[in-house]
Design a protein around this motif. Structure first.
Motif, PDB file in Angstrom:
ATOM      1  N   ILE A   1       0.853  -1.198   0.000  1.00 58.48           N
ATOM      2  CA  ILE A   1       0.000   0.000   0.000  1.00 58.48           C
ATOM      3  C   ILE A   1       0.886   1.245   0.000  1.00 58.48           C
ATOM      4  O   ILE A   1       1.976   1.244   0.573  1.00 58.48           O
ATOM      5  N   TRP A   2       0.408   2.311  -0.660  1.00 57.89           N
ATOM      6  CA  TRP A   2       1.126   3.594  -0.718  1.00 57.89           C
ATOM      7  C   TRP A   2       0.416   4.543   0.245  1.00 57.89           C
ATOM      8  O   TRP A   2      -0.637   5.096  -0.069  1.00 57.89           O
ATOM      9  N   HIS A   3       0.983   4.668   1.450  1.00 61.05           N
ATOM     10  CA  HIS A   3       0.333   5.445   2.507  1.00 61.05           C
ATOM     11  C   HIS A   3       1.423   5.986   3.437  1.00 61.05           C
ATOM     12  O   HIS A   3       2.375   5.267   3.765  1.00 61.05           O
ATOM     13  N   PRO A   4       1.310   7.239   3.882  1.00 54.44           N
ATOM     14  CA  PRO A   4       2.371   7.820   4.726  1.00 54.44           C
ATOM     15  C   PRO A   4       2.658   7.049   6.011  1.00 54.44           C
ATOM     16  O   PRO A   4       3.781   7.067   6.505  1.00 54.44           O
ATOM     17  N   ASN A   5       1.642   6.374   6.561  1.00 53.22           N
ATOM     18  CA  ASN A   5       1.807   5.721   7.861  1.00 53.22           C
ATOM     19  C   ASN A   5       2.047   4.223   7.766  1.00 53.22           C
ATOM     20  O   ASN A   5       1.999   3.518   8.777  1.00 53.22           O
ATOM     21  N   VAL A   6       2.304   3.733   6.542  1.00 54.18           N
ATOM     22  CA  VAL A   6       2.586   2.313   6.338  1.00 54.18           C
ATOM     23  C   VAL A   6       3.826   2.199   5.458  1.00 54.18           C
ATOM     24  O   VAL A   6       3.914   2.861   4.424  1.00 54.18           O
TER      25      VAL A   6
ATOM     26  N   GLN B   1       5.481   6.636   8.713  1.00 50.65           N
ATOM     27  CA  GLN B   1       6.255   5.392   8.727  1.00 50.65           C
ATOM     28  C   GLN B   1       7.118   5.360   7.464  1.00 50.65           C
ATOM     29  O   GLN B   1       8.173   4.764   7.445  1.00 50.65           O
ATOM     30  N   ASP B   2       6.636   6.029   6.402  1.00 46.24           N
ATOM     31  CA  ASP B   2       7.334   6.057   5.119  1.00 46.24           C
ATOM     32  C   ASP B   2       7.507   7.516   4.704  1.00 46.24           C
ATOM     33  O   ASP B   2       6.575   8.159   4.225  1.00 46.24           O
ATOM     34  N   ALA B   3       8.719   8.033   4.889  1.00 49.30           N
ATOM     35  CA  ALA B   3       8.981   9.465   4.669  1.00 49.30           C
ATOM     36  C   ALA B   3       8.791   9.875   3.210  1.00 49.30           C
ATOM     37  O   ALA B   3       8.317  10.976   2.923  1.00 49.30           O
ATOM     38  N   VAL B   4       9.141   8.991   2.272  1.00 50.31           N
ATOM     39  CA  VAL B   4       8.986   9.318   0.849  1.00 50.31           C
ATOM     40  C   VAL B   4       7.512   9.543   0.513  1.00 50.31           C
ATOM     41  O   VAL B   4       7.140  10.515  -0.150  1.00 50.31           O
ATOM     42  N   VAL B   5       6.667   8.645   1.002  1.00 46.93           N
ATOM     43  CA  VAL B   5       5.225   8.761   0.749  1.00 46.93           C
ATOM     44  C   VAL B   5       4.673  10.014   1.436  1.00 46.93           C
ATOM     45  O   VAL B   5       3.880  10.759   0.851  1.00 46.93           O
ATOM     46  N   ALA B   6       5.110  10.250   2.669  1.00 41.92           N
ATOM     47  CA  ALA B   6       4.629  11.424   3.424  1.00 41.92           C
ATOM     48  C   ALA B   6       4.997  12.719   2.715  1.00 41.92           C
ATOM     49  O   ALA B   6       4.181  13.651   2.638  1.00 41.92           O
TER      50      ALA B   6
END
Length: 199
Positions: free
Chosen positions: A79-84, A126-131
């Motif tokens: 999944i593409w999500h800032p917290n995962v 959790q995922d800085a690139v996505v955030a």
């Protein structure tokens, strides 16, 4: 695992299976064999989000100290999500860490994860690139998250432009998920993705 913990998990498991809420919000639990410490979960992507029409599988590991310590949960579906984490599926959610309370249940965990899909917390990623993408280019983030939902979770929205770029990398011998991650992280800029993969 103590008898008390096993009985409580059985009760919570039944609570999810039999509840109207589970039907309404499309949340599920399944036993992984007969071991109460390993449970599979599933949540549907909430309506009006990039995750809509996707089904996301979760791995739930129950510690021996449950319910005094939270279950360990991660996304098995990419999944593409800032917290995962887009790599490991690890989740950044307060109730799975320091905000857990013994009164909480597996139902609460599933509904909280579903709510997280509808309301990301990019300032606690959790995922800085996505955030970063979420904060700097929300439209591109939405398109990317929707595309990941289509590729990994059975979503229904196609994106011919993204497909074409993925196929360009596949033709160069890049593995499909590696191509997807590189393009997503490089804001779908093919030249930057190529540089990242082959540098």
């Amino acid at each position: 695992m103590s008898n008390i913990a096993a009985q409580r998990i059985q009760r919570e498991f039944n609570e999810v299976i039999k509840s109207d809420e589970a039907q309404k919000f499309s949340i599920k639990l399944e036993m992984d064999g007969s071991d109460f410490r390993h449970i599979n979960g599933e949540i549907a992507g909430p309506p009006d989000t990039p995750y809509e029409s996707g089904n996301f599988k979760l791995e739930i590991k129950i510690p021996d100290t449950y319910p005094f310590n939270p279950p360990k949960v991660k996304f098995l579906t990419k999944i593409w999500h800032p917290n995962v984490s887009s790599v490991t599926g690890a989740i950044c959610l307060d109730i799975l860490k320091d905000q857990w309370a013994a009164a909480m249940t597996l139902r609460v965990v599933l509904l909280s994860l579903q709510a997280l899909l509808a309301a990301a917390e990019p300032d606690d990623p959790q995922d800085a690139v996505v955030a970063n993408q979420y904060k700097e280019n929300r439209a591109l983030f939405t398109s990317t998250a929707r595309y990941w939902t289509t590729v990994h979770a059975g979503g229904k929205q196609l994106n011919p432009d993204f497909d074409k770029k993925i196929h360009t990398l596949l033709d160069l011998g890049v593995e499909k998920h590696q191509a997807l991650v590189a393009l997503s992280a490089c804001d779908w800029n093919l030249d930057r993705a190529l540089e990242q993969i082959f540098s």
